[in-house]
Design a protein around this motif. Sequence first.
Motif, PDB file in Angstrom:
ATOM      1  N   GLY A 177       0.821  -1.213   0.000  1.00  0.00           N
ATOM      2  CA  GLY A 177       0.000   0.000   0.000  1.00  0.00           C
ATOM      3  C   GLY A 177       0.846   1.252   0.000  1.00  0.00           C
ATOM      4  O   GLY A 177       0.507   2.248  -0.654  1.00  0.00           O
ATOM      5  N   LEU A 178       1.972   1.217   0.713  1.00  0.00           N
ATOM      6  CA  LEU A 178       2.884   2.363   0.735  1.00  0.00           C
ATOM      7  C   LEU A 178       3.444   2.615  -0.662  1.00  0.00           C
ATOM      8  O   LEU A 178       3.462   3.756  -1.140  1.00  0.00           O
ATOM      9  N   ALA A 179       3.896   1.552  -1.314  1.00  0.00           N
ATOM     10  CA  ALA A 179       4.457   1.705  -2.660  1.00  0.00           C
ATOM     11  C   ALA A 179       3.407   2.259  -3.622  1.00  0.00           C
ATOM     12  O   ALA A 179       3.709   3.143  -4.445  1.00  0.00           O
ATOM     13  N   GLY A 185       4.431  13.947   5.110  1.00  0.00           N
ATOM     14  CA  GLY A 185       4.362  12.962   6.184  1.00  0.00           C
ATOM     15  C   GLY A 185       4.551  11.532   5.750  1.00  0.00           C
ATOM     16  O   GLY A 185       4.387  10.614   6.559  1.00  0.00           O
ATOM     17  N   ILE A 186       4.896  11.278   4.501  1.00  0.00           N
ATOM     18  CA  ILE A 186       5.064   9.936   3.968  1.00  0.00           C
ATOM     19  C   ILE A 186       6.170   9.976   2.926  1.00  0.00           C
ATOM     20  O   ILE A 186       6.356  10.983   2.242  1.00  0.00           O
ATOM     21  N   GLY A 187       6.935   8.876   2.817  1.00  0.00           N
ATOM     22  CA  GLY A 187       8.006   8.906   1.829  1.00  0.00           C
ATOM     23  C   GLY A 187       8.751   7.592   1.729  1.00  0.00           C
ATOM     24  O   GLY A 187       8.527   6.655   2.506  1.00  0.00           O
ATOM     25  N   LYS A 188       9.661   7.539   0.765  1.00  0.00           N
ATOM     26  CA  LYS A 188      10.459   6.331   0.529  1.00  0.00           C
ATOM     27  C   LYS A 188      11.582   6.198   1.556  1.00  0.00           C
ATOM     28  O   LYS A 188      12.217   5.157   1.657  1.00  0.00           O
ATOM     29  N   ASN A 189      11.832   7.263   2.324  1.00  0.00           N
ATOM     30  CA  ASN A 189      12.798   7.250   3.415  1.00  0.00           C
ATOM     31  C   ASN A 189      12.458   8.398   4.358  1.00  0.00           C
ATOM     32  O   ASN A 189      11.513   9.160   4.105  1.00  0.00           O
ATOM     33  N   ASP A 190      13.205   8.526   5.444  1.00  0.00           N
ATOM     34  CA  ASP A 190      12.875   9.563   6.426  1.00  0.00           C
ATOM     35  C   ASP A 190      13.078  10.973   5.872  1.00  0.00           C
ATOM     36  O   ASP A 190      12.324  11.894   6.212  1.00  0.00           O
ATOM     37  N   LYS A 191      14.070  11.138   5.016  1.00  0.00           N
ATOM     38  CA  LYS A 191      14.317  12.462   4.437  1.00  0.00           C
ATOM     39  C   LYS A 191      13.097  12.949   3.671  1.00  0.00           C
ATOM     40  O   LYS A 191      12.691  14.121   3.790  1.00  0.00           O
ATOM     41  N   THR A 200       7.322   3.476  10.620  1.00  0.00           N
ATOM     42  CA  THR A 200       8.115   4.702  10.758  1.00  0.00           C
ATOM     43  C   THR A 200       9.207   4.763   9.691  1.00  0.00           C
ATOM     44  O   THR A 200      10.002   3.830   9.547  1.00  0.00           O
ATOM     45  N   ALA A 201       9.242   5.856   8.953  1.00  0.00           N
ATOM     46  CA  ALA A 201      10.272   6.038   7.924  1.00  0.00           C
ATOM     47  C   ALA A 201      11.643   6.195   8.568  1.00  0.00           C
ATOM     48  O   ALA A 201      11.779   6.774   9.649  1.00  0.00           O
ATOM     49  N   GLY A 202      12.651   5.673   7.889  1.00  0.00           N
ATOM     50  CA  GLY A 202      14.019   5.798   8.385  1.00  0.00           C
ATOM     51  C   GLY A 202      14.987   5.887   7.221  1.00  0.00           C
ATOM     52  O   GLY A 202      14.583   5.904   6.054  1.00  0.00           O
ATOM     53  N   PRO A 203      16.282   5.928   7.481  1.00  0.00           N
ATOM     54  CA  PRO A 203      17.268   5.954   6.392  1.00  0.00           C
ATOM     55  C   PRO A 203      17.132   4.716   5.508  1.00  0.00           C
ATOM     56  O   PRO A 203      17.277   3.588   5.973  1.00  0.00           O
ATOM     57  N   GLY A 204      16.797   4.918   4.239  1.00  0.00           N
ATOM     58  CA  GLY A 204      16.631   3.806   3.324  1.00  0.00           C
ATOM     59  C   GLY A 204      15.394   2.971   3.561  1.00  0.00           C
ATOM     60  O   GLY A 204      15.250   1.894   2.985  1.00  0.00           O
ATOM     61  N   LYS A 205      14.478   3.445   4.401  1.00  0.00           N
ATOM     62  CA  LYS A 205      13.269   2.682   4.734  1.00  0.00           C
ATOM     63  C   LYS A 205      12.035   3.568   4.587  1.00  0.00           C
ATOM     64  O   LYS A 205      11.931   4.629   5.206  1.00  0.00           O
ATOM     65  N   GLY A 206      11.100   3.124   3.752  1.00  0.00           N
ATOM     66  CA  GLY A 206       9.890   3.909   3.541  1.00  0.00           C
ATOM     67  C   GLY A 206       8.952   3.853   4.727  1.00  0.00           C
ATOM     68  O   GLY A 206       8.986   2.927   5.538  1.00  0.00           O
ATOM     69  N   GLY A 207       8.086   4.873   4.818  1.00  0.00           N
ATOM     70  CA  GLY A 207       7.125   4.901   5.909  1.00  0.00           C
ATOM     71  C   GLY A 207       6.607   6.299   6.176  1.00  0.00           C
ATOM     72  O   GLY A 207       6.602   7.165   5.295  1.00  0.00           O
ATOM     73  N   LEU A 208       6.172   6.508   7.414  1.00  0.00           N
ATOM     74  CA  LEU A 208       5.551   7.766   7.820  1.00  0.00           C
ATOM     75  C   LEU A 208       6.490   8.583   8.699  1.00  0.00           C
ATOM     76  O   LEU A 208       7.367   8.030   9.372  1.00  0.00           O
ATOM     77  N   ALA A 209       6.294   9.881   8.711  1.00  0.00           N
ATOM     78  CA  ALA A 209       7.020  10.753   9.634  1.00  0.00           C
ATOM     79  C   ALA A 209       6.376  10.608  11.002  1.00  0.00           C
ATOM     80  O   ALA A 209       5.175  10.834  11.163  1.00  0.00           O
ATOM     81  N   SER A 210       7.157  10.216  11.989  1.00  0.00           N
ATOM     82  CA  SER A 210       6.626   9.949  13.322  1.00  0.00           C
ATOM     83  C   SER A 210       6.959  11.073  14.291  1.00  0.00           C
ATOM     84  O   SER A 210       8.115  11.478  14.416  1.00  0.00           O
ATOM     85  N   ALA A 211       5.930  11.551  14.982  1.00  0.00           N
ATOM     86  CA  ALA A 211       6.147  12.547  16.032  1.00  0.00           C
ATOM     87  C   ALA A 211       6.589  11.879  17.325  1.00  0.00           C
ATOM     88  O   ALA A 211       6.953  12.567  18.281  1.00  0.00           O
ATOM     89  N   LYS A 212       6.554  10.541  17.350  1.00  0.00           N
ATOM     90  CA  LYS A 212       7.076   9.834  18.520  1.00  0.00           C
ATOM     91  C   LYS A 212       8.598   9.974  18.580  1.00  0.00           C
ATOM     92  O   LYS A 212       9.188   9.910  19.663  1.00  0.00           O
ATOM     93  N   ASP A 213       9.217  10.145  17.431  1.00  0.00           N
ATOM     94  CA  ASP A 213      10.650  10.448  17.369  1.00  0.00           C
ATOM     95  C   ASP A 213      10.786  11.973  17.404  1.00  0.00           C
ATOM     96  O   ASP A 213      11.002  12.634  16.381  1.00  0.00           O
ATOM     97  N   GLU A 214      10.644  12.528  18.591  1.00  0.00           N
ATOM     98  CA  GLU A 214      10.620  13.982  18.736  1.00  0.00           C
ATOM     99  C   GLU A 214      11.882  14.656  18.224  1.00  0.00           C
ATOM    100  O   GLU A 214      11.790  15.684  17.534  1.00  0.00           O
TER     101      GLU A 214
END
Length: 358
Positions: free
Chosen positions: A144-146, A161-167, A200-214
């Motif tokens: 679904g993300l793809a 708020g969504i992307g193929k990586n955290d950037k 949760t999106a991260g380096p090289g990992k798709g996902g959402l921007a998380s506000a839990k990672d303040e």
Amino acid sequence: MTFPRALSMMAVMAALAACTAAVPETPERQRQAAATSSPEPTAPAKPKRQPYTIAFGGDVHFEGFLRARLDNPRTALGPIASVLRKADLAMVNLETAITEGGTPAPGKQYTFRAPASALTALKAAGVDVASMANNHGMDYMETGLADSLAAIKETKFPVVGIGKNDKQAYKPFRKTVNGNRVAIIGATQVMDTEFISAWTAGPGKGGLASAKDEPRLIKAVRQARKNSDTVIVHLHWGTEMEQCPNPAQLSLAPKLVKAGADVVVGGHAHILLGAGYLGKAYVSYGMGNFVFYNSNPATTGRTGVLTLTINGRKILKDKWTPATIQGGVPVPMTGPERKQAVADWKALRSCTGLSSRP
């Protein structure tokens, strides 16, 4: 024998001209000639900033009977579109995965998805940008993300708020409006515990921007602050059906403002929460449902559009256009009911710690 006076003068002038021509053309003389013949061009004046308006609506999906509204994208959001189109910018929370495939998130009670025409419908209604950072943005997991990212690219509709990586997920939507450089960041403070890592999106990992990672969110706000006139953070936050902000909201809002946010706005609770000024910044703790298939006229069916007038970092005015959800879409209120609804909305501020003025 003597020469006429006029002839003598002509000879003198010719001699002077010959002497001048004999003087070598040095670089210094060339620069002096250029300076006297063509003045330096002046840089164009920077356009003066003028106030602009931005309108916010709440949570939107196209599940259940709402799916049929996508058959006519122009009218999919109903009569509230006229309010959105009047603003210079408009934004909503798109609470669904944009896919027609994928596998529902295992064990999740409610999973939302919609075809790419949902993005077309938002654009047709006057919406300029949406956030997909919420607890339904990855309801259909990685497939679904793809599909969502492909639809965003194909339709060229701005989504934060969504992307193929955290950037990419924390990257702001940017637009210059009336000379104001506006940056909008989207993030979610609400995720089911079992999906926090996967979503949760991260380096090289798709996902959402998380506000839990303040720290990551605050870093994005500080970066946007460096080259923006107005920084806006759109959040998915709050506790369902609770009319006052929860401790997590009350903790995060001032941190974002300190980092450089001028506006913090969002929703999730399905009902309206209070809004107002936190110092010179503006915070709205809950926009409620907007285009939603399930609503109670007295609670979850209460909605509206928040329109802010902004110039740079100054929030000049807030305006609430109340509406009720009818047939799944917001219908603006009129007459005495409208006046009472505005008063009720202002009264929600009492438990927020926010002010009516900066």
